[in-house]
Design a protein around this motif. Structure first.
Motif, PDB file in Angstrom:
ATOM      1  N   GLY A  44       0.738  -1.047  -0.053  1.00 36.12           N
ATOM      2  CA  GLY A  44      -0.027  -0.092  -0.119  1.00 36.12           C
ATOM      3  C   GLY A  44       0.783   1.294   0.014  1.00 36.12           C
ATOM      4  O   GLY A  44       0.549   2.202  -0.585  1.00 36.12           O
ATOM      5  N   LEU A  45       1.884   1.113   0.790  1.00 32.14           N
ATOM      6  CA  LEU A  45       2.932   2.436   0.748  1.00 32.14           C
ATOM      7  C   LEU A  45       3.498   2.403  -0.285  1.00 32.14           C
ATOM      8  O   LEU A  45       3.634   3.696  -1.103  1.00 32.14           O
ATOM      9  CB  LEU A  45       3.772   2.057   2.053  1.00 32.14           C
ATOM     10  CG  LEU A  45       4.803   3.379   2.177  1.00 32.14           C
ATOM     11  CD1 LEU A  45       4.063   4.661   2.405  1.00 32.14           C
ATOM     12  CD2 LEU A  45       5.644   2.997   3.127  1.00 32.14           C
ATOM     13  N   LEU A  46       3.896   1.541  -1.047  1.00 33.37           N
ATOM     14  CA  LEU A  46       4.655   1.562  -2.502  1.00 33.37           C
ATOM     15  C   LEU A  46       3.680   2.138  -3.269  1.00 33.37           C
ATOM     16  O   LEU A  46       3.771   3.105  -4.189  1.00 33.37           O
ATOM     17  CB  LEU A  46       4.992   0.309  -2.847  1.00 33.37           C
ATOM     18  CG  LEU A  46       5.785   0.253  -4.156  1.00 33.37           C
ATOM     19  CD1 LEU A  46       6.974   0.932  -3.959  1.00 33.37           C
ATOM     20  CD2 LEU A  46       6.094  -1.200  -4.459  1.00 33.37           C
ATOM     21  N   LEU A  47       2.431   1.505  -3.567  1.00 31.43           N
ATOM     22  CA  LEU A  47       1.487   2.172  -4.403  1.00 31.43           C
ATOM     23  C   LEU A  47       1.092   3.647  -4.220  1.00 31.43           C
ATOM     24  O   LEU A  47       0.938   4.189  -5.172  1.00 31.43           O
ATOM     25  CB  LEU A  47       0.104   1.109  -4.441  1.00 31.43           C
ATOM     26  CG  LEU A  47       0.390  -0.184  -4.912  1.00 31.43           C
ATOM     27  CD1 LEU A  47      -1.163  -0.920  -4.598  1.00 31.43           C
ATOM     28  CD2 LEU A  47       0.631   0.012  -6.397  1.00 31.43           C
ATOM     29  N   TYR A  48       1.132   4.020  -3.083  1.00 36.98           N
ATOM     30  CA  TYR A  48       0.682   5.423  -2.698  1.00 36.98           C
ATOM     31  C   TYR A  48       1.824   6.249  -3.163  1.00 36.98           C
ATOM     32  O   TYR A  48       1.580   7.292  -3.816  1.00 36.98           O
ATOM     33  CB  TYR A  48       0.513   5.367  -1.092  1.00 36.98           C
ATOM     34  CG  TYR A  48       0.559   7.004  -0.849  1.00 36.98           C
ATOM     35  CD1 TYR A  48      -0.750   7.646  -1.117  1.00 36.98           C
ATOM     36  CD2 TYR A  48       1.356   7.772  -0.320  1.00 36.98           C
ATOM     37  CE1 TYR A  48      -0.930   9.057  -0.741  1.00 36.98           C
ATOM     38  CE2 TYR A  48       1.523   9.102   0.132  1.00 36.98           C
ATOM     39  CZ  TYR A  48       0.169   9.817  -0.083  1.00 36.98           C
ATOM     40  OH  TYR A  48       0.475  11.132   0.152  1.00 36.98           O
ATOM     41  N   GLU A  49       3.090   6.047  -2.917  1.00 36.34           N
ATOM     42  CA  GLU A  49       4.292   6.533  -3.482  1.00 36.34           C
ATOM     43  C   GLU A  49       4.198   6.745  -4.658  1.00 36.34           C
ATOM     44  O   GLU A  49       4.688   7.892  -5.371  1.00 36.34           O
ATOM     45  CB  GLU A  49       5.519   6.114  -2.897  1.00 36.34           C
ATOM     46  CG  GLU A  49       5.915   6.305  -1.379  1.00 36.34           C
ATOM     47  CD  GLU A  49       5.690   7.416  -0.875  1.00 36.34           C
ATOM     48  OE1 GLU A  49       6.409   8.526  -1.605  1.00 36.34           O
ATOM     49  OE2 GLU A  49       5.590   7.728   0.251  1.00 36.34           O
ATOM     50  N   VAL A  50       3.655   5.771  -5.644  1.00 33.43           N
ATOM     51  CA  VAL A  50       3.746   5.706  -7.057  1.00 33.43           C
ATOM     52  C   VAL A  50       2.615   6.700  -7.711  1.00 33.43           C
ATOM     53  O   VAL A  50       2.824   7.494  -8.458  1.00 33.43           O
ATOM     54  CB  VAL A  50       3.703   4.370  -7.664  1.00 33.43           C
ATOM     55  CG1 VAL A  50       3.398   4.410  -9.121  1.00 33.43           C
ATOM     56  CG2 VAL A  50       5.233   3.631  -7.148  1.00 33.43           C
ATOM     57  N   ALA A  51       1.748   6.428  -6.774  1.00 32.50           N
ATOM     58  CA  ALA A  51       0.241   7.102  -7.334  1.00 32.50           C
ATOM     59  C   ALA A  51       0.055   8.410  -7.003  1.00 32.50           C
ATOM     60  O   ALA A  51      -0.368   9.346  -7.715  1.00 32.50           O
ATOM     61  CB  ALA A  51      -0.961   6.071  -7.040  1.00 32.50           C
ATOM     62  N   ALA A  52       0.679   8.774  -5.844  1.00 38.18           N
ATOM     63  CA  ALA A  52       0.285  10.305  -5.323  1.00 38.18           C
ATOM     64  C   ALA A  52       0.673  11.169  -6.269  1.00 38.18           C
ATOM     65  O   ALA A  52      -0.005  12.234  -6.461  1.00 38.18           O
ATOM     66  CB  ALA A  52       0.825  10.282  -3.945  1.00 38.18           C
ATOM     67  N   PRO A  53       1.930  11.409  -6.965  1.00 38.20           N
ATOM     68  CA  PRO A  53       2.188  12.341  -7.757  1.00 38.20           C
ATOM     69  C   PRO A  53       1.399  12.320  -9.123  1.00 38.20           C
ATOM     70  O   PRO A  53       1.139  13.375  -9.508  1.00 38.20           O
ATOM     71  CB  PRO A  53       3.513  12.067  -8.063  1.00 38.20           C
ATOM     72  CG  PRO A  53       4.103  10.999  -7.111  1.00 38.20           C
ATOM     73  CD  PRO A  53       3.052  10.371  -6.518  1.00 38.20           C
ATOM     74  N   VAL A  54       0.985  11.134  -9.581  1.00 39.41           N
ATOM     75  CA  VAL A  54       0.117  11.135 -10.679  1.00 39.41           C
ATOM     76  C   VAL A  54      -1.225  11.683 -10.328  1.00 39.41           C
ATOM     77  O   VAL A  54      -1.718  12.503 -11.250  1.00 39.41           O
ATOM     78  CB  VAL A  54       0.054   9.593 -10.970  1.00 39.41           C
ATOM     79  CG1 VAL A  54      -1.043   9.471 -12.363  1.00 39.41           C
ATOM     80  CG2 VAL A  54       1.287   9.154 -11.681  1.00 39.41           C
TER      81      VAL A  54
END
Length: 65
Positions: A44-54
């Motif tokens: 979840g943290l990894l997905l958040y880090e990837v998706a948040a800027p997008v």
């Protein structure tokens, strides 16, 4: 009290038949559940880090129009 604790925690009651000692032990699934929770939080943290800027760019583009 024991039923409530059993419902909330992954423990079960244990009684020694030799000395009649009574206590609780963690169930075997406890380690698997803990590892699953840690893995899910990591993903979840990894997905958040990837998706948040997008997501921020998309929101910025939508609000700037």
């Amino acid at each position: 009290m024991e039923k409530m604790m059993h419902a909330l925690l992954p423990v079960h009651h244990y009684r020694c038949h030799d000395c009649n000692w009574r206590g609780i032990r963690f169930q075997r699934r406890t380690l698997r559940v803990a590892l699953f929770v840690v893995a899910a939080l990591g993903v979840g943290l990894l997905l958040y880090e990837v998706a948040a800027p997008v997501i921020r760019v998309i929101v910025y583009l939508l609000l700037s129009q």
